[in-house]
Design a protein around this motif. Structure first.
Motif, PDB file in Angstrom:
ATOM      1  N   LEU A  35      13.504 -15.711  -4.661  1.00  0.00           N
ATOM      2  CA  LEU A  35      14.136 -16.774  -3.880  1.00  0.00           C
ATOM      3  C   LEU A  35      13.148 -17.877  -3.505  1.00  0.00           C
ATOM      4  N   GLY A  36      11.898 -17.729  -3.926  1.00  0.00           N
ATOM      5  CA  GLY A  36      10.902 -18.754  -3.628  1.00  0.00           C
ATOM      6  C   GLY A  36      10.362 -18.700  -2.223  1.00  0.00           C
ATOM      7  N   ILE A  37      10.525 -17.538  -1.562  1.00  0.00           N
ATOM      8  CA  ILE A  37      10.000 -17.386  -0.197  1.00  0.00           C
ATOM      9  C   ILE A  37       8.541 -16.945  -0.316  1.00  0.00           C
ATOM     10  N   ASP A  38       7.653 -17.922  -0.419  1.00  0.00           N
ATOM     11  CA  ASP A  38       6.240 -17.619  -0.642  1.00  0.00           C
ATOM     12  C   ASP A  38       5.465 -17.426   0.653  1.00  0.00           C
ATOM     13  N   ASP A  39       6.099 -17.699   1.797  1.00  0.00           N
ATOM     14  CA  ASP A  39       5.420 -17.484   3.072  1.00  0.00           C
ATOM     15  C   ASP A  39       5.854 -16.182   3.719  1.00  0.00           C
ATOM     16  N   ARG A  40       6.309 -15.241   2.893  1.00  0.00           N
ATOM     17  CA  ARG A  40       6.674 -13.927   3.389  1.00  0.00           C
ATOM     18  C   ARG A  40       5.465 -13.271   4.043  1.00  0.00           C
ATOM     19  N   ILE A  41       5.714 -12.495   5.078  1.00  0.00           N
ATOM     20  CA  ILE A  41       4.640 -11.766   5.751  1.00  0.00           C
ATOM     21  C   ILE A  41       4.387 -10.485   4.970  1.00  0.00           C
ATOM     22  N   ASP A  42       3.338 -10.502   4.141  1.00  0.00           N
ATOM     23  CA  ASP A  42       2.969  -9.322   3.365  1.00  0.00           C
ATOM     24  C   ASP A  42       2.083  -8.455   4.235  1.00  0.00           C
ATOM     25  N   LEU A  43       2.687  -7.459   4.826  1.00  0.00           N
ATOM     26  CA  LEU A  43       2.003  -6.684   5.852  1.00  0.00           C
ATOM     27  C   LEU A  43       1.942  -5.232   5.431  1.00  0.00           C
ATOM     28  N   PRO A  44       0.754  -4.711   5.110  1.00  0.00           N
ATOM     29  CA  PRO A  44       0.653  -3.277   4.862  1.00  0.00           C
ATOM     30  C   PRO A  44       0.828  -2.522   6.167  1.00  0.00           C
ATOM     31  N   GLY A  55       7.898   3.416  -0.937  1.00  0.00           N
ATOM     32  CA  GLY A  55       8.094   2.015  -0.574  1.00  0.00           C
ATOM     33  C   GLY A  55       9.105   1.319  -1.463  1.00  0.00           C
ATOM     34  N   ASN A  56      10.093   2.068  -1.999  1.00  0.00           N
ATOM     35  CA  ASN A  56      11.059   1.484  -2.933  1.00  0.00           C
ATOM     36  C   ASN A  56      11.851   0.332  -2.319  1.00  0.00           C
ATOM     37  N   ASP A  67       0.808  -1.219   0.000  1.00  0.00           N
ATOM     38  CA  ASP A  67       0.000   0.000   0.000  1.00  0.00           C
ATOM     39  C   ASP A  67       0.846   1.276   0.000  1.00  0.00           C
ATOM     40  N   ARG A  68       2.089   1.185  -0.488  1.00  0.00           N
ATOM     41  CA  ARG A  68       2.957   2.357  -0.491  1.00  0.00           C
ATOM     42  C   ARG A  68       3.324   2.732  -1.923  1.00  0.00           C
TER      43      ARG A  68
END
Length: 647
Positions: A594-603, A581-582, A525-526
């Motif tokens: 890197l295939g890190i699909d469980d990243r915490i996508d946190l707005p 948010g660059n 959201d940035r």
């Protein structure tokens, strides 16, 4: 049947009063106008909320204040309706009829008043529907605010009826009601009351109890204040009517029973306020976090946070505000505020140049942080915070290689167009990075998972592209950060990434705020600050696009490898890295590659509750309904009633 006909008579008497409909129309228009002014003011300020650690919510700072505005405005309508209710009986010569059943008369007048004042709730309904479709509202708080308004109106109507029974003139009763309502409301706004410790005096004001309930605080004392107070004043109004009808009771006894009843009511309110705790229904910071972020916090070991700023400095205060909602959720944490002047070597070691940067570590010391696991934060981003903690918990041995030898970006340059800060930021974020120059027969270790081509100006040859294709077959991902001016010369790379650069690129600054649906952009959201972005055609998935729908970044999956091409590399140079948010976007892209699909996508925490996104059609629909249709219909009713009465 008789009771129903009496209620109908009271209701018709209100409906046939043109002045009431006129006042209602004017109040509804005024409230609607104020609502749109509040929305306009809020939308002008909401862009600044992104930089706040805990942004204000639409519910608490727009809709609930509008409820309060409605409460203040409705006091005028209640004063008019209630003030006329009993006093008008005298002037119309029907007074003798009400002496027989004063209780029924008072209750029916109270019930009948809802048939008019209830129209004001339509404005609230439209305001709620408007904002509910444009933002994420906290419905329990709204429910309590609506309950507070209904209870307040009930209480005011009962008090107004009692005051009306004390006067024989409608005008005097209306004026008396307005004065009493205003004084009691102002009593809750008197700051000197709290300063001198007379907190019980505030409990006399309906404003205090309204604020408690509308603020998400379920107070039993407030419920007793409004519910029992409504019954008390209805009872007092009935006694007063009976006394005027010739009830044989001494004046001093009438005054005594009135005082006793009021004192019992207030005593109950004070006792409950003192002994019964208030239940909060506000969203806590933990409630706003996704479950995976809460799990990360619960699994942390002892954590040290070294803040490179003094505690009383502006940077230190800003960091303290950022940390305040999260450190209370960590099981074992210590925050150390350090004077940057005494930590020059440590800051230089980690590429830190800004006051307020943080070194988050588990183990090691400030002087020797490498003795444990750590990551560095140079901007206040909760997404970086939680993903950094996650890397501390589950460190990996994956490596990133910055492939040199094509006259690409300067990773050691400190000039605005250099990329030294980004290189340091990647390392500080916990990624393992190495720089390697291209040479024929280059062999990479098996733990290399990503190759980055940073702004290559020299054409990448077919031989290099063939080598890159071999790496792709071995599960290595590739990221091409283009140099827009030379992108059309990279024919071999364009074929590898399945893109066709267009004849012209976007020259000058470009800010992206809306992003296509892709895993990289989830919950982002940035804004992104670009410069000279390349546009191209591709069959790959869009990651960025401009307002014309042209692709600025694209991604594709090839077996175990992932390919990403971004039409601009300057968004991570020294001059723009910390803009918008660059940096956060670049870390998202790294994790996806890197295939890190469980990243915490946190707005930004609470951002969904603090932003309003109204479309033009929504604004047009609700503004027409609230400003024209409803007030216009009520005005027509007022004119119709006036014309009918005139005949």
């Amino acid at each position: 049947m008789k009771r129903l006909s009496w209620l109908k008579k009271e209701r018709l008497m209100l409906w046939r009063t043109a002045s009431i409909w006129l006042v209602l129309a004017l109040l509804m228009f005024s409230c609607s106008w104020l609502f749109w002014l509040m929305v306009d003011r809020y939308t002008q300020l909401q862009s600044a909320f992104i930089a706040m650690a805990q942004p204000p919510s639409v519910t608490d700072h727009l809709l609930v204040p509008f409820f309060k505005t409605m409460a203040q405005v409705s006091m005028l309508l209640v004063a008019v309706i209630s003030g006329m209710a009993i006093a008008q009986e005298r002037s119309q010569g029907t007074w003798i009829q009400v002496f027989k059943q004063p209780n029924r008369m008072v209750v029916n007048k109270w019930l009948a008043s809802w048939s008019v004042s209830g129209f004001l709730l339509l404005t609230l309904l439209l305001a709620w529907l408007c904002l509910d479709g444009a933002s994420q509202l906290h419905q329990p708080v709204i429910g309590l605010a609506l309950l507070a308004l209904i209870l307040l109106l009930s209480w005011l109507k009962a008090l107004g009826l009692y005051l009306s029974s004390l006067s024989s003139q409608s005008g005097m009763a209306i004026l008396l009601s307005l004065v009493v309502f205003t004084l009691l409301w102002m009593l809750g706004q008197n700051q000197s009351v709290a300063e001198f410790g007379v907190n019980w005096l505030v409990l006399l004001s309906p404003l205090k109890h309204f604020d408690w309930l509308s603020g998400g605080q379920l107070s039993v004392a407030s419920l007793i204040y409004f519910l029992l107070g409504t019954l008390v004043f209805l009872r007092l109004a009935a006694w007063q009517v009976a006394a005027l009808g010739g009830e044989r009771l001494a004046v001093w006894k009438q005054v005594l029973r009135t005082l006793v009843l009021i004192m019992c009511w207030l005593a109950a309110v004070f006792a409950v306020a003192k002994w019964v705790p208030v239940q909060s229904h506000q969203l806590s910071y933990k409630d706003l976090l996704p479950s995976n972020a809460q799990e990360i916090l619960n699994q942390q070991k002892h954590t040290d946070i070294d803040v490179f700023a003094t505690e009383n400095s502006d940077a230190g205060k800003k960091v303290a505000e950022f940390l305040s909602p999260v450190i209370s959720l960590l099981p074992d944490v210590r925050v150390n505020y350090l004077d940057p002047a005494s930590q020059v070597e440590v800051m230089a070691q980690h590429g830190i140049s800004r006051q307020g940067s943080m070194l988050v570590r588990q183990g090691g010391t400030v002087e020797d942080p490498e003795g444990g696991h750590l990551f560095v934060m140079k901007e206040l981003s909760y997404e970086q915070w939680f993903n950094g903690l996650k890397k501390l918990q589950t460190p990996k041995d994956d490596w990133l290689v910055l492939l040199e030898g094509f006259e690409g970006g300067d990773l050691r340059g400190e000039a605005p167009e250099g990329f030294e800060q980004w290189y340091q930021s990647i390392k500080n974020a916990g990624y393992q990075v190495a720089m390697m120059s291209w040479q024929e027969g280059l062999n990479l270790p098996s733990n290399v998972k990503l190759i980055m081509l940073l702004a290559p100006k020299k054409e990448v040859s077919g031989e290099v592209v063939e080598w890159l294709q071999q790496q792709i077959t071995q599960g290595v991902s590739i990221w091409w950060l283009t140099e827009p001016e030379q992108a059309q010369q990279q024919n071999h790379l364009s074929l590898l990434f399945d893109v066709m650069p267009l004849d012209s690129f976007y020259a000058g600054p470009l800010v992206l705020k809306d992003f296509p649906d892709h895993a990289i952009n989830q919950s982002f959201d940035r804004p992104i600050d670009l410069y000279q972005a390349m546009t191209f055609e591709t069959a790959s998935d869009q990651v960025w696009q401009n307002e014309q729908g042209q692709t600025l970044a694209a991604a594709q999956v090839m077996g175990e490898s992932r390919l990403l091409v971004t039409g601009d590399s300057d968004f991570v140079n020294n001059g723009r890295l910390l803009s918008g948010g660059n940096l956060e976007m670049s870390l998202r892209q790294l994790d996806w590659l890197l295939g890190i699909d469980d990243r915490i996508d946190l707005p930004t925490i609470g951002m969904a509750q603090s932003q309003i996104h109204l479309t033009k059609n929504q604004v047009l629909l609700y503004s027409v309904l609230m400003l024209l249709v409803l007030p216009g219909l009520l005005l027509l009713v007022a004119l119709g009633v006036w014309y009918r009465n005139r005949r």
